[in-house]
Design an enzyme around this catalytic site. Structure first.
Site, mmCIF file in Angstrom:
data_model
loop_
_atom_site.group_PDB
_atom_site.id
_atom_site.type_symbol
_atom_site.label_atom_id
_atom_site.label_comp_id
_atom_site.label_asym_id
_atom_site.label_seq_id
_atom_site.Cartn_x
_atom_site.Cartn_y
_atom_site.Cartn_z
ATOM 1 N N GLY A 22 -9.620 -8.880 -2.259
ATOM 2 C CA GLY A 22 -8.635 -9.591 -1.605
ATOM 3 C C GLY A 22 -8.341 -11.079 -1.939
ATOM 4 O O GLY A 22 -7.094 -11.190 -2.298
ATOM 5 N N LYS B 236 -20.348 -16.519 -0.857
ATOM 6 C CA LYS B 236 -21.999 -16.283 -0.614
ATOM 7 C C LYS B 236 -22.715 -15.447 -1.633
ATOM 8 O O LYS B 236 -22.024 -14.416 -1.931
ATOM 9 C CB LYS B 236 -22.161 -15.472 0.733
ATOM 10 C CG LYS B 236 -22.025 -16.197 2.004
ATOM 11 C CD LYS B 236 -22.274 -15.645 3.082
ATOM 12 C CE LYS B 236 -22.244 -16.378 4.439
ATOM 13 N NZ LYS B 236 -22.135 -15.529 5.450
ATOM 14 N N GLY C 124 -13.915 -3.397 -0.807
ATOM 15 C CA GLY C 124 -15.024 -2.917 -0.627
ATOM 16 C C GLY C 124 -15.662 -1.896 -1.731
ATOM 17 O O GLY C 124 -16.598 -2.028 -2.147
ATOM 18 N N ARG D 188 0.967 -1.174 -0.077
ATOM 19 C CA ARG D 188 0.137 -0.031 -0.170
ATOM 20 C C ARG D 188 0.730 1.330 0.002
ATOM 21 O O ARG D 188 0.498 2.142 -0.743
ATOM 22 C CB ARG D 188 -1.043 0.003 1.088
ATOM 23 C CG ARG D 188 -2.195 -1.172 0.915
ATOM 24 C CD ARG D 188 -2.931 -0.978 2.011
ATOM 25 N NE ARG D 188 -4.179 -1.920 1.790
ATOM 26 C CZ ARG D 188 -4.919 -2.466 2.507
ATOM 27 N NH1 ARG D 188 -4.745 -2.408 3.781
ATOM 28 N NH2 ARG D 188 -5.910 -3.059 2.079
HETATM 29 P P1 AMP Z 1 -15.850 -13.964 -0.801
HETATM 30 O O1 AMP Z 1 -15.264 -13.328 0.423
HETATM 31 O O2 AMP Z 1 -17.269 -14.041 -0.639
HETATM 32 O O3 AMP Z 1 -15.203 -13.633 -2.213
HETATM 33 O O4 AMP Z 1 -15.373 -15.473 -0.765
HETATM 34 C C1 AMP Z 1 -14.112 -16.053 -0.737
HETATM 35 C C2 AMP Z 1 -14.256 -17.541 -0.036
HETATM 36 O O5 AMP Z 1 -14.959 -18.040 -0.716
HETATM 37 C C3 AMP Z 1 -12.880 -17.881 -0.117
HETATM 38 O O6 AMP Z 1 -12.134 -18.018 1.236
HETATM 39 C C4 AMP Z 1 -12.700 -19.306 -0.543
HETATM 40 O O7 AMP Z 1 -12.347 -20.519 0.215
HETATM 41 C C5 AMP Z 1 -14.502 -19.505 -0.641
HETATM 42 N N1 AMP Z 1 -15.017 -20.364 -1.275
HETATM 43 C C6 AMP Z 1 -14.919 -20.353 -2.730
HETATM 44 N N2 AMP Z 1 -15.516 -21.435 -3.239
HETATM 45 C C7 AMP Z 1 -15.940 -22.181 -2.371
HETATM 46 C C8 AMP Z 1 -16.697 -23.403 -2.315
HETATM 47 N N3 AMP Z 1 -17.080 -24.115 -3.447
HETATM 48 N N4 AMP Z 1 -17.187 -23.861 -0.841
HETATM 49 C C9 AMP Z 1 -16.958 -23.217 0.142
HETATM 50 N N5 AMP Z 1 -16.184 -21.973 0.069
HETATM 51 C C10 AMP Z 1 -15.599 -21.584 -0.965
#
Ligand code: AMP
Length: 396
Positions: free
Chosen positions: A350, A197, A373, A35
């Site tokens: 990230g 999610k 974000g 950064r």
């Molecule tokens: P996000 O912060 O929503 O972008 O989610 C990132 C996280 O999603 C990472 O830590 C990944 O390990 C998790 N992730 C990605 N694919 C899967 C999956 N098929 N099942 C569970 N977690 C997942």
């Protein structure tokens, strides 16, 4: 919006809002200077153009109180080493101390102020606190894209009290690349959205479906879509309260002629562990007690073909649980595909940023956003308060 290179800085007191929210170890040493490096083009430009440079940032979440472990002092050595010049540290960001330090400055000097968040007025976007900051400078430069989605005194209210306001090079790049990709893209425009999610990315999916030609949905969130499409997904991640939304998005894609691509096969395990037994199976064959943790080889081919045909690609979120080696191949393969696509490629968030760096392909990505974000909010179609303030500020 004005940019720093359109402004006369000679002899002026120039306050640059940067993002020096760096990680520190238990000995208080900076463990990653990315950064600080990202702000160097703007700081160097101001220094070489004869400004008196005042650098301000937040670090961590001290919540309006002085908390020693969140002091910006450890950054002095890093910044001074990178710039190869003395950095004067002021252990306050306003008040008599800061005013005195600034009044002692000559052109080409640099002062680093203490953590802005030691004052409650910073996060409250407080006008009085902003006025105190504004009194330190003639010119205000915002180069902290990563906090642009939050209205703070140092990126929003301050613009009402300084006569000349502009964006630094980092903020300029973020805005220009984003506008190139989403404002007037060379088509086909492909978005790759992964991560855990659906609920975290509702706004983003709803906005993107109106803009893109193709949408890849992968990662944990793809299973909510697959379940909504009628597949049995075993123990894979699923948000049952998001099934209707997933159906709505799939329906909208059909109506708008947007090609929505979901995984066709996957890497499965009974639990998410680095030493778990894994299998590759078709999406329709996931056993009851197993969960999908990465995209499979057929999906890598399917998604890579879409990537090859795209002229502009925007990507946020990993395609699997890439932190664990058995489930990392999908994400890493797509990094290679995106990096070698020849398209304009913009990556943000990230985890996606980490995955790109781990594959050693970062130099081949057109632009890697510095704001998690803030990048997501741009993808959601939102106006960032910090950016809007620059547009309307600087008019006193
Ligand atoms: P996000 O912060 O929503 O972008 O989610 C990132 C996280 O999603 C990472 O830590 C990944 O390990 C998790 N992730 C990605 N694919 C899967 C999956 N098929 N099942 C569970 N977690 C997942």
């Amino acid at each position: 919006m004005k940019y720093i290179d359109q402004i006369d800085l000679k002899g002026k007191r120039v306050l640059i809002r940067v993002d020096f929210n760096v990680p520190l170890n238990k000995d208080g040493l900076v463990t990653d200077d990315t950064r600080v490096r990202a702000s160097l083009p703007t700081i160097n430009y101001a220094l070489t153009n004869g400004a008196k440079v005042i650098v301000a940032s937040h670090l961590g979440r001290p919540k309006g109180k002085i908390v020693a472990e969140f002091s910006l002092k450890p950054v002095v050595q890093v910044l001074s080493g990178l710039l190869k010049k003395d950095v004067v540290f002021v252990d306050d960001c306003v008040s008599e101390k800061a005013t005195q330090a600034v009044s002692n400055m000559k052109a080409g000097d640099l002062v680093l102020l203490e953590n802005l968040r030691f004052y409650p007025g910073e996060d409250k976007n407080d006008a009085e606190f902003a006025k105190q900051l504004a009194a330190l400078c003639d010119v205000y430069i915002d180069d902290a894209f990563a906090v642009s989605h939050r209205a703070a005194a140092s990126n929003t209210a301050i613009t009402q009290f300084v006569g000349v306001c502009a964006a630094g090079f980092l903020l300029k790049n973020e805005i220009e690349y984003f506008n190139k990709a989403m404002g007037n893209p060379t088509r086909p425009l492909l978005a790759i959205i992964g991560g855990a999610k659906v609920s975290d990315k509702i706004g983003l999916l709803e906005n993107l479906i109106d803009k893109v030609d193709k949408l890849i949905v992968g990662g944990g969130m793809a299973y909510t879509f697959l379940k909504a499409a009628g597949f049995n997904i075993g123990k894979s991640l699923c948000e049952t309260d998001m099934l209707d939304l997933a159906r709505k998005i799939m329906e909208k894609a059909r109506q708008k002629n947007v090609q929505l691509l979901l995984p066709v096969d996957n890497v499965i395990a009974t639990n998410p562990a680095a030493d778990a037994e894994i299998k590759i199976c078709d999406i329709k064959d996931i056993p009851e007690d197993w969960m999908g943790l990465d995209i499979g080889p057929a999906t890598i081919t399917l998604f890579s073909d879409a990537i090859k045909n795209a002229k502009t690609i925007v990507w946020n979120g990993p395609l699997g649980m890439f932190e664990l080696a058995p489930f990392s191949k999908g994400t890493f393969s797509l990094v290679h595909a995106v990096a070698n696509s020849g398209a304009l490629t913009i990556v943000g968030g990230g985890d996606t940023d980490t995955a790109v760096h781990q594959t050693g392909e970062s130099a081949k990505i057109s632009f890697i956003s510095t704001g998690g974000g803030a990048f997501l909010e741009l993808l959601e179609g939102k106006t960032l308060p910090g950016v809007a303030a620059l547009d309307s500020g600087g008019k006193i």
